[in-house]
Design an enzyme around this catalytic site. Sequence first.
Site, PDB file in Angstrom:
ATOM      1  N   ARG A 116     -16.185 -17.407 -35.405  1.00 46.73           N
ATOM      2  CA  ARG A 116     -15.869 -16.539 -34.255  1.00 46.73           C
ATOM      3  C   ARG A 116     -14.590 -17.041 -33.592  1.00 46.73           C
ATOM      4  O   ARG A 116     -14.631 -17.889 -32.705  1.00 46.73           O
ATOM      5  CB  ARG A 116     -17.013 -16.579 -33.238  1.00 46.73           C
ATOM      6  CG  ARG A 116     -18.289 -15.873 -33.669  1.00 46.73           C
ATOM      7  CD  ARG A 116     -19.301 -15.934 -32.529  1.00 46.73           C
ATOM      8  NE  ARG A 116     -20.408 -15.044 -32.678  1.00 46.73           N
ATOM      9  CZ  ARG A 116     -21.629 -15.411 -33.093  1.00 46.73           C
ATOM     10  NH1 ARG A 116     -21.872 -16.663 -33.416  1.00 46.73           N
ATOM     11  NH2 ARG A 116     -22.598 -14.517 -33.181  1.00 46.73           N
ATOM     12  N   CYS A 143     -25.108 -12.046 -40.423  1.00 46.02           N
ATOM     13  CA  CYS A 143     -24.701 -13.192 -39.604  1.00 46.02           C
ATOM     14  C   CYS A 143     -25.198 -13.084 -38.157  1.00 46.02           C
ATOM     15  O   CYS A 143     -24.849 -13.908 -37.319  1.00 46.02           O
ATOM     16  CB  CYS A 143     -23.191 -13.382 -39.636  1.00 46.02           C
ATOM     17  SG  CYS A 143     -22.300 -11.975 -38.986  1.00 46.02           S
ATOM     18  N   ARG A 163     -13.272 -14.388 -38.737  1.00 41.87           N
ATOM     19  CA  ARG A 163     -13.373 -13.062 -38.127  1.00 41.87           C
ATOM     20  C   ARG A 163     -12.262 -12.903 -37.087  1.00 41.87           C
ATOM     21  O   ARG A 163     -12.019 -13.810 -36.281  1.00 41.87           O
ATOM     22  CB  ARG A 163     -14.731 -12.890 -37.440  1.00 41.87           C
ATOM     23  CG  ARG A 163     -14.907 -11.480 -36.896  1.00 41.87           C
ATOM     24  CD  ARG A 163     -16.274 -11.269 -36.305  1.00 41.87           C
ATOM     25  NE  ARG A 163     -16.412 -11.916 -34.999  1.00 41.87           N
ATOM     26  CZ  ARG A 163     -17.531 -11.889 -34.286  1.00 41.87           C
ATOM     27  NH1 ARG A 163     -18.607 -11.271 -34.758  1.00 41.87           N
ATOM     28  NH2 ARG A 163     -17.597 -12.483 -33.120  1.00 41.87           N
ATOM     29  N   GLU A 211     -21.887  -3.473 -37.533  1.00 41.14           N
ATOM     30  CA  GLU A 211     -22.607  -3.757 -36.290  1.00 41.14           C
ATOM     31  C   GLU A 211     -22.605  -2.576 -35.327  1.00 41.14           C
ATOM     32  O   GLU A 211     -23.038  -2.677 -34.193  1.00 41.14           O
ATOM     33  CB  GLU A 211     -22.040  -5.013 -35.612  1.00 41.14           C
ATOM     34  CG  GLU A 211     -20.552  -5.008 -35.362  1.00 41.14           C
ATOM     35  CD  GLU A 211     -20.041  -6.314 -34.761  1.00 41.14           C
ATOM     36  OE1 GLU A 211     -20.838  -7.161 -34.329  1.00 41.14           O
ATOM     37  OE2 GLU A 211     -18.809  -6.477 -34.715  1.00 41.14           O
ATOM     38  N   HIS A 231     -16.334 -23.730 -18.519  1.00 44.73           N
ATOM     39  CA  HIS A 231     -16.083 -24.968 -19.258  1.00 44.73           C
ATOM     40  C   HIS A 231     -17.289 -25.896 -19.179  1.00 44.73           C
ATOM     41  O   HIS A 231     -17.584 -26.626 -20.119  1.00 44.73           O
ATOM     42  CB  HIS A 231     -14.831 -25.651 -18.719  1.00 44.73           C
ATOM     43  CG  HIS A 231     -13.587 -25.031 -19.269  1.00 44.73           C
ATOM     44  ND1 HIS A 231     -12.423 -24.956 -18.575  1.00 44.73           N
ATOM     45  CD2 HIS A 231     -13.352 -24.454 -20.458  1.00 44.73           C
ATOM     46  CE1 HIS A 231     -11.515 -24.351 -19.311  1.00 44.73           C
ATOM     47  NE2 HIS A 231     -12.055 -24.031 -20.463  1.00 44.73           N
ATOM     48  N   ASP A 260     -25.226  -6.936 -32.301  1.00 47.14           N
ATOM     49  CA  ASP A 260     -24.679  -5.691 -31.763  1.00 47.14           C
ATOM     50  C   ASP A 260     -25.358  -4.480 -32.362  1.00 47.14           C
ATOM     51  O   ASP A 260     -25.619  -3.503 -31.661  1.00 47.14           O
ATOM     52  CB  ASP A 260     -23.169  -5.632 -32.011  1.00 47.14           C
ATOM     53  CG  ASP A 260     -22.430  -6.468 -30.989  1.00 47.14           C
ATOM     54  OD1 ASP A 260     -22.716  -6.303 -29.795  1.00 47.14           O
ATOM     55  OD2 ASP A 260     -21.599  -7.300 -31.386  1.00 47.14           O
TER      56      ASP A 260
HETATM   57  C1  PEP Z   1     -23.411  -9.745 -34.171  1.00 44.97           C
HETATM   58  O1  PEP Z   1     -23.082  -8.813 -33.416  1.00 44.97           O
HETATM   59  O2  PEP Z   1     -24.520  -9.809 -34.747  1.00 44.97           O
HETATM   60  C2  PEP Z   1     -22.490 -10.859 -34.416  1.00 44.97           C
HETATM   61  C3  PEP Z   1     -22.742 -11.792 -35.299  1.00 44.97           C
HETATM   62  O3  PEP Z   1     -21.362 -10.894 -33.668  1.00 44.97           O
HETATM   63  P1  PEP Z   1     -21.291 -11.447 -32.163  1.00 44.97           P
HETATM   64  O4  PEP Z   1     -22.624 -12.047 -31.831  1.00 44.97           O
HETATM   65  O5  PEP Z   1     -20.177 -12.426 -32.157  1.00 44.97           O
HETATM   66  O6  PEP Z   1     -21.005 -10.189 -31.404  1.00 44.97           O
HETATM   67 MG    MG Z   2     -21.044  -8.604 -32.816  1.00 46.94          MG
END
Ligand code: PEP
Ligand code: MG
Length: 588
Positions: free
Chosen positions: A305, A509, A341, A438, A198, A462
């Site tokens: 997210r 993204c 998402r 990803e 937190h 990812d």
């Molecule tokens: C990614 O994997 O690029 C992504 C946007 O998702 P996260 O960073 O939330 O895993």
């Molecule tokens: Mg990801």
Amino acid sequence: MKEYREFLHASDNWMKGIPAAAGLYIGNAYVYSKETIVVKEGKIKDVEEAVVAYREAIARSKKEMDKIFNLAKEKMGEQRASIFEAQLMIMEDPELLDVIEQRIRDEKAEPESIVKDEFNKYLGMMFDAEDPYMSERAMDVQDIRNRIIRNLKKERWTSTIVPGMIVVSEMLTPADTILFSRNDVKAFVTEHGGLTSHAAIIARSLNIPAVLGVSKLLETVTAETELIVDGFYGYIFVNPTESQKEFFREKISQLNKVNTALKELINLPSVTKDGVEIELQANVDVTGEFERITTSGTKGIGLYRTEQLIEELGEFPDEETQTRIYTDLSARAYPDVVTIRAFDLGGDKTRLFHPVEKNPFLGLRGIRFLLDNKDIFKGQIKAIMRSATNRNVRFMLPMVSTVKEIRETKKLMKECADELKATGVKYSGKIPFGIMIEIPSAAVLASKLAPECDFFSIGTNDLIQYLMAVDRGNDLVADLYQEFHPAVLRTLKYIIEDSKQFNISISICGEMATDTLAIPVLVGLGLKSFSVSPTVAPPIKRTIRSFTYERAEQLADECIACASEEEVLEKIAAFFEEFNIQRTRYLI
Ligand code: PEP
Ligand code: MG
């Protein structure tokens, strides 16, 4: 990052931690250590007096927490301040309070020892869970226990901090973090605590740079030690040299200048020099970030997210809570879109409800977890459907690796729509459906996934880690986490081509889209939609406006033909020189 790596190699007076809140600061340490609490044990003579003292301590603790809660609301907004509401609730839990009082009466023992004992029962369970999320929450409970005991001792905690200092401590509670912000603290560094703590969430929302989890911190840093805190990359420099200070002063002044200059860009269109429009959307991690979108020049949300909600609320949101939050977000974004998402639980993120896994990144993460926990998944799908009546909501799945996962999700969506229909609540069953690309298998098979989807969003964070076999959080192999590796670029090219063949929209993204250096190549590869954190949108827009689409396509072809990241970076550097584009990667 290369420039930075070289900078680090030149010295050894730095320590690495987790970059928990972005920003830079040079200043002196204020070492904050909480007194170790020695709890009075033994029997008491006057039970009534002890009970009164106990009740007073509870009342006083509640009053303190109320004050902190109000301060948090004022500084961070209602939603995020709910962290403290959760703490207040523990202190108002009649079961816990009554048990303690009853034990004081029955056992005629020191209230301090009974408070400790009762709280420790909970704490034991929380720490035993071997789950980083639970241990972070346990620290909050520990804070309440200590607060009550301190009030039983009638001790006051007084801080002698002068404004403008860097708080250095073993760990920070949410209450410490918010109270220090009132004293104009400029940065936080701790020995323990991670991204999901937190304290980290609060530091981020207050815009105070923070580096957490720096091991051996307190052996090295003492009162007044001069430090440089880099919350962008998670480093602190101890007793920095003049040249290190110069390096960072320069960065800080650039950062300030860029921030001012970029404000002017906000209302200008996001187009290349030869007029090709590039969509810029925002990534939203916490609902409060929405305020920043309006001043960032982005349009719509390309990635929301939702797993962050759990951090933000301090608990798992039920269908009603989610419906309220998603509806609010979609209303505020309207007519622009909001891409929600599904919970990406697992990996290094929230590991609520998870068994212990040897390889969490290769385990029950994202869609895999959701299909294994259908009640949770259906609750979220229903909340998204209920918030989508204005038709500006899109639904996206994380971590898809097979067509089966898409088909199973669609079956669940159908079930959810039928169940909602039966209850008579308002909802929309026609939500644009997309997936994150990803995982390498999804990238290779994009042409088979595309017909099942309305859109793709490439998650390079990812994708790169799985493609390069490099843990995105492991510093030892950070050199191999190469976003400009030709294999990464080729993979992006295949995904983009497949999506175009099936005429579905595609965007990116991952963090790669926030690197100004990557923008021309990504545009050249055919990406016309980017979703980035609102704070970096202005430098990205400025980069887009400085080159031509035609040349970017040539650059992408040149980079695809390279054999190594170094070669790619040389091509990009030449491109930046040709168009006289300023690099701002470090500054974001
Ligand atoms: C990614 O994997 O690029 C992504 C946007 O998702 P996260 O960073 O939330 O895993
Ligand atoms: Mg990801």
